[in-house]
Design a protein around this motif. Structure first.
Motif, PDB file in Angstrom:
ATOM      1  N   ARG A  88       0.848  -1.193   0.000  1.00 41.66           N
ATOM      2  CA  ARG A  88       0.000   0.000   0.000  1.00 41.66           C
ATOM      3  C   ARG A  88       0.880   1.238   0.000  1.00 41.66           C
ATOM      4  NH1 ARG A  88      -3.466  -0.342   5.224  1.00 41.66           N
ATOM      5  NH2 ARG A  88      -4.233   1.647   4.448  1.00 41.66           N
ATOM      6  N   ARG A  89       0.349   2.327  -0.550  1.00 39.01           N
ATOM      7  CA  ARG A  89       1.065   3.599  -0.550  1.00 39.01           C
ATOM      8  C   ARG A  89       0.627   4.360   0.702  1.00 39.01           C
ATOM      9  NH1 ARG A  89       4.849   4.076  -4.414  1.00 39.01           N
ATOM     10  NH2 ARG A  89       3.307   3.832  -6.083  1.00 39.01           N
ATOM     11  N   LEU A  90       1.364   4.138   1.788  1.00 36.79           N
ATOM     12  CA  LEU A  90       1.061   4.792   3.053  1.00 36.79           C
ATOM     13  C   LEU A  90       2.025   5.958   3.242  1.00 36.79           C
ATOM     14  CD1 LEU A  90       0.573   1.609   5.254  1.00 36.79           C
ATOM     15  CD2 LEU A  90      -1.215   3.100   4.340  1.00 36.79           C
ATOM     16  N   TYR A  91       1.556   7.150   2.925  1.00 39.87           N
ATOM     17  CA  TYR A  91       2.399   8.337   3.045  1.00 39.87           C
ATOM     18  C   TYR A  91       2.910   8.435   4.474  1.00 39.87           C
ATOM     19  CZ  TYR A  91       3.867  13.199   2.765  1.00 39.87           C
ATOM     20  OH  TYR A  91       4.607  14.359   2.805  1.00 39.87           O
TER      21      TYR A  91
ATOM     22  N   PRO B  76       4.078   0.162  -9.383  1.00 40.39           N
ATOM     23  CA  PRO B  76       2.913   0.620 -10.141  1.00 40.39           C
ATOM     24  C   PRO B  76       1.621  -0.062  -9.691  1.00 40.39           C
ATOM     25  CG  PRO B  76       4.747   0.152 -11.615  1.00 40.39           C
ATOM     26  CD  PRO B  76       5.146  -0.354 -10.263  1.00 40.39           C
ATOM     27  N   GLY B  77       0.547   0.708  -9.749  1.00 39.70           N
ATOM     28  CA  GLY B  77      -0.771   0.189  -9.409  1.00 39.70           C
ATOM     29  C   GLY B  77      -1.097   0.232  -7.935  1.00 39.70           C
ATOM     30  N   THR B  78      -0.181   0.776  -7.119  1.00 40.50           N
ATOM     31  CA  THR B  78      -0.407   0.797  -5.675  1.00 40.50           C
ATOM     32  C   THR B  78      -1.424   1.863  -5.294  1.00 40.50           C
ATOM     33  OG1 THR B  78       1.896   0.123  -5.387  1.00 40.50           O
ATOM     34  CG2 THR B  78       0.743   0.911  -3.437  1.00 40.50           C
ATOM     35  N   LYS B  79      -2.414   1.469  -4.530  1.00 42.23           N
ATOM     36  CA  LYS B  79      -3.433   2.391  -4.035  1.00 42.23           C
ATOM     37  C   LYS B  79      -2.923   3.117  -2.795  1.00 42.23           C
ATOM     38  CE  LYS B  79      -7.132  -0.846  -5.302  1.00 42.23           C
ATOM     39  NZ  LYS B  79      -8.275  -1.621  -4.766  1.00 42.23           N
ATOM     40  N   GLY B  80      -3.540   4.270  -2.515  1.00 45.25           N
ATOM     41  CA  GLY B  80      -3.188   4.968  -1.284  1.00 45.25           C
ATOM     42  C   GLY B  80      -3.904   6.296  -1.172  1.00 45.25           C
ATOM     43  N   VAL B  81      -3.663   6.986  -0.068  1.00 48.98           N
ATOM     44  CA  VAL B  81      -4.258   8.291   0.194  1.00 48.98           C
ATOM     45  C   VAL B  81      -3.228   9.377  -0.098  1.00 48.98           C
ATOM     46  CG1 VAL B  81      -5.214   9.822   1.958  1.00 48.98           C
ATOM     47  CG2 VAL B  81      -5.859   7.403   1.919  1.00 48.98           C
ATOM     48  N   LEU B  82      -3.605  10.350  -0.921  1.00 44.93           N
ATOM     49  CA  LEU B  82      -2.800  11.548  -1.103  1.00 44.93           C
ATOM     50  C   LEU B  82      -3.274  12.549  -0.053  1.00 44.93           C
ATOM     51  CD1 LEU B  82      -0.725  13.155  -2.769  1.00 44.93           C
ATOM     52  CD2 LEU B  82      -2.639  13.899  -4.222  1.00 44.93           C
ATOM     53  N   PRO B  83      -2.431  12.889   0.927  1.00 43.80           N
ATOM     54  CA  PRO B  83      -2.882  13.755   2.028  1.00 43.80           C
ATOM     55  C   PRO B  83      -3.565  15.022   1.522  1.00 43.80           C
ATOM     56  CG  PRO B  83      -0.708  12.895   2.511  1.00 43.80           C
ATOM     57  CD  PRO B  83      -1.026  12.477   1.092  1.00 43.80           C
TER      58      PRO B  83
ATOM     59  N   TYR C 199      -6.204  15.126  -0.270  1.00 40.37           N
ATOM     60  CA  TYR C 199      -6.950  14.902  -1.501  1.00 40.37           C
ATOM     61  C   TYR C 199      -7.624  13.542  -1.563  1.00 40.37           C
ATOM     62  CZ  TYR C 199      -4.917  19.231  -3.102  1.00 40.37           C
ATOM     63  OH  TYR C 199      -4.561  20.552  -3.210  1.00 40.37           O
ATOM     64  N   GLY C 200      -7.493  12.753  -0.518  1.00 39.20           N
ATOM     65  CA  GLY C 200      -8.240  11.516  -0.426  1.00 39.20           C
ATOM     66  C   GLY C 200      -7.609  10.345  -1.155  1.00 39.20           C
ATOM     67  N   HIS C 201      -8.383   9.269  -1.273  1.00 40.19           N
ATOM     68  CA  HIS C 201      -7.913   8.023  -1.888  1.00 40.19           C
ATOM     69  C   HIS C 201      -7.660   8.222  -3.376  1.00 40.19           C
ATOM     70  CE1 HIS C 201      -8.447   5.199   1.481  1.00 40.19           C
ATOM     71  NE2 HIS C 201      -9.429   5.996   1.845  1.00 40.19           N
ATOM     72  N   GLN C 202      -6.544   7.660  -3.820  1.00 40.64           N
ATOM     73  CA  GLN C 202      -6.192   7.701  -5.238  1.00 40.64           C
ATOM     74  C   GLN C 202      -5.852   6.274  -5.674  1.00 40.64           C
ATOM     75  OE1 GLN C 202      -6.218  10.487  -7.086  1.00 40.64           O
ATOM     76  NE2 GLN C 202      -6.321  12.092  -5.529  1.00 40.64           N
ATOM     77  N   ASN C 203      -6.382   5.877  -6.809  1.00 40.88           N
ATOM     78  CA  ASN C 203      -6.135   4.534  -7.330  1.00 40.88           C
ATOM     79  C   ASN C 203      -5.835   4.617  -8.829  1.00 40.88           C
ATOM     80  OD1 ASN C 203      -5.978   1.798  -7.781  1.00 40.88           O
ATOM     81  ND2 ASN C 203      -8.190   1.452  -7.708  1.00 40.88           N
ATOM     82  N   PRO C 204      -4.531   4.542  -9.183  1.00 33.39           N
ATOM     83  CA  PRO C 204      -3.380   4.346  -8.300  1.00 33.39           C
ATOM     84  C   PRO C 204      -2.899   5.667  -7.708  1.00 33.39           C
ATOM     85  CG  PRO C 204      -2.640   4.413 -10.566  1.00 33.39           C
ATOM     86  CD  PRO C 204      -4.144   4.510 -10.611  1.00 33.39           C
ATOM     87  N   ASN C 205      -2.103   5.552  -6.651  1.00 30.68           N
ATOM     88  CA  ASN C 205      -1.490   6.723  -6.025  1.00 30.68           C
ATOM     89  C   ASN C 205      -0.003   6.691  -6.384  1.00 30.68           C
ATOM     90  OD1 ASN C 205      -0.998   8.959  -4.446  1.00 30.68           O
ATOM     91  ND2 ASN C 205      -0.998   7.843  -2.517  1.00 30.68           N
ATOM     92  N   ASP C 206       0.303   7.160  -7.587  1.00 24.15           N
ATOM     93  CA  ASP C 206       1.649   6.986  -8.133  1.00 24.15           C
ATOM     94  C   ASP C 206       2.683   7.880  -7.451  1.00 24.15           C
ATOM     95  OD1 ASP C 206       0.872   5.028  -9.872  1.00 24.15           O
ATOM     96  OD2 ASP C 206       0.550   6.380 -11.553  1.00 24.15           O
TER      97      ASP C 206
END
Length: 281
Positions: free
Chosen positions: A99-102, A185-192, A194-201
């Motif tokens: 997961r893309r955990l900022y 690539p393709g990892t989901k996550g939250v952009l602080p 701005y909410g959930h982004q799929n994908p969160n590149d």
């Protein structure tokens, strides 16, 4: 010739703001506001920290895929926010690469790893590896010296960094290209903010715009745009298609005002640059 669009920062509901635009060759196309004023960068510190880590990689002090951070994590995971560490806690919440955990904690562990590998405190390594070579004499790490958030700098200094990102002198261009390439690539996550982004590149310490929506850059920003914004009301972006980098620093915390003000500002800057190119043909 200055860019009139930069004057839009005068309309931002902030006590102090400064902004500038620079080309790869270091030509400053325009500035507005007190460009020598030192602002807290918050998370715009991270690209500087990432660049220092990449210098250490090229010097052979570290490898991108060597263990660092929590079990199973590597330097690459820490740079790409996929180590599994929580946002602001040194606590594992996911397996590395899933997961893309900022994570501020991830960058702090990156700084610790770099300090141990080089036997130089991170703030000093950053100064020697990045700040001094680029002439960024007004940039420092303060407070707890966190590589995640404790940078203080000026628009003048960050324009030097923005030029370096477009035409690297401190690093092999191939290393910088890798840093601006999507990791995991393709990892989901939250952009602080701005909410959930799929994908969160994300690249190696730099957020990559791609098709994210909503986003803090403009609707006309290219998908290749990369950079970072900070909770202190700051941002730096490079648009390789437009051939420029832009820095804006303020002294008001990120909030709805920024969500509303930043994208039209970026669109106005890009539109003015496009018009200028057409008129020069």
């Amino acid at each position: 010739m200055s860019l009139q669009s930069l004057a839009l920062i005068e309309n931002w509901p902030v006590p102090t703001a400064a902004a500038g635009v620079v080309r790869a060759d270091g030509t400053v196309l325009g500035t507005h506001g007190p460009v020598d004023h030192r602002f807290p960068l918050a998370s715009v510190t991270k690209p500087l920290a990432a660049y220092a880590a990449l210098v250490a990689y090229e010097e052979g002090a570290i490898e991108l895929d060597e263990p660092a951070g929590p079990p199973g994590s590597t330097v690459r995971h820490l740079l790409a926010h996929t180590s599994g560490l929580a946002f602001d806690e040194h606590r594992v919440t996911a397996s590395p690469g899933q997961r893309r955990l900022y994570s501020n904690a991830g960058f702090e562990q990156l700084g610790d790893h770099l300090a141990k590998a080089t036997e130089i405190p991170f703030a000093e390594y950053l100064r020697q590896a990045v700040l001094d070579p680029l002439g960024m004499t007004s940039t420092t790490l303060e407070g707890t010296n966190s590589p995640a958030k404790d940078g203080v700098s000026t628009v003048e200094d960050l324009l030097r960094f923005a030029a370096e990102l477009q035409a690297p002198r401190l690093l092999d261009p191939r290393t910088v290209a890798e840093a601006m390439t999507v990791q995991y690539p393709g990892t989901k996550g939250v952009l602080p903010g701005y909410g959930h982004q799929n994908p969160n590149d994300w690249g190696l310490g730099f957020e990559i715009r791609d098709s994210k929506s909503p986003h803090w850059t403009g609707s006309s920003s290219s998908a290749r745009t990369f950079g970072h914004f900070g909770q202190s009301g700051t941002f730096l972006w490079i648009d390789p298609v437009a051939g420029v980098g832009c820095v804006a620093l303020t002294d008001r915390a990120f909030g709805q005002w920024a969500v509303e003000a930043w994208p039209p500002f970026t669109d106005a800057v890009l539109a003015e640059l496009s018009e200028r190119r057409l008129s020069e043909r």
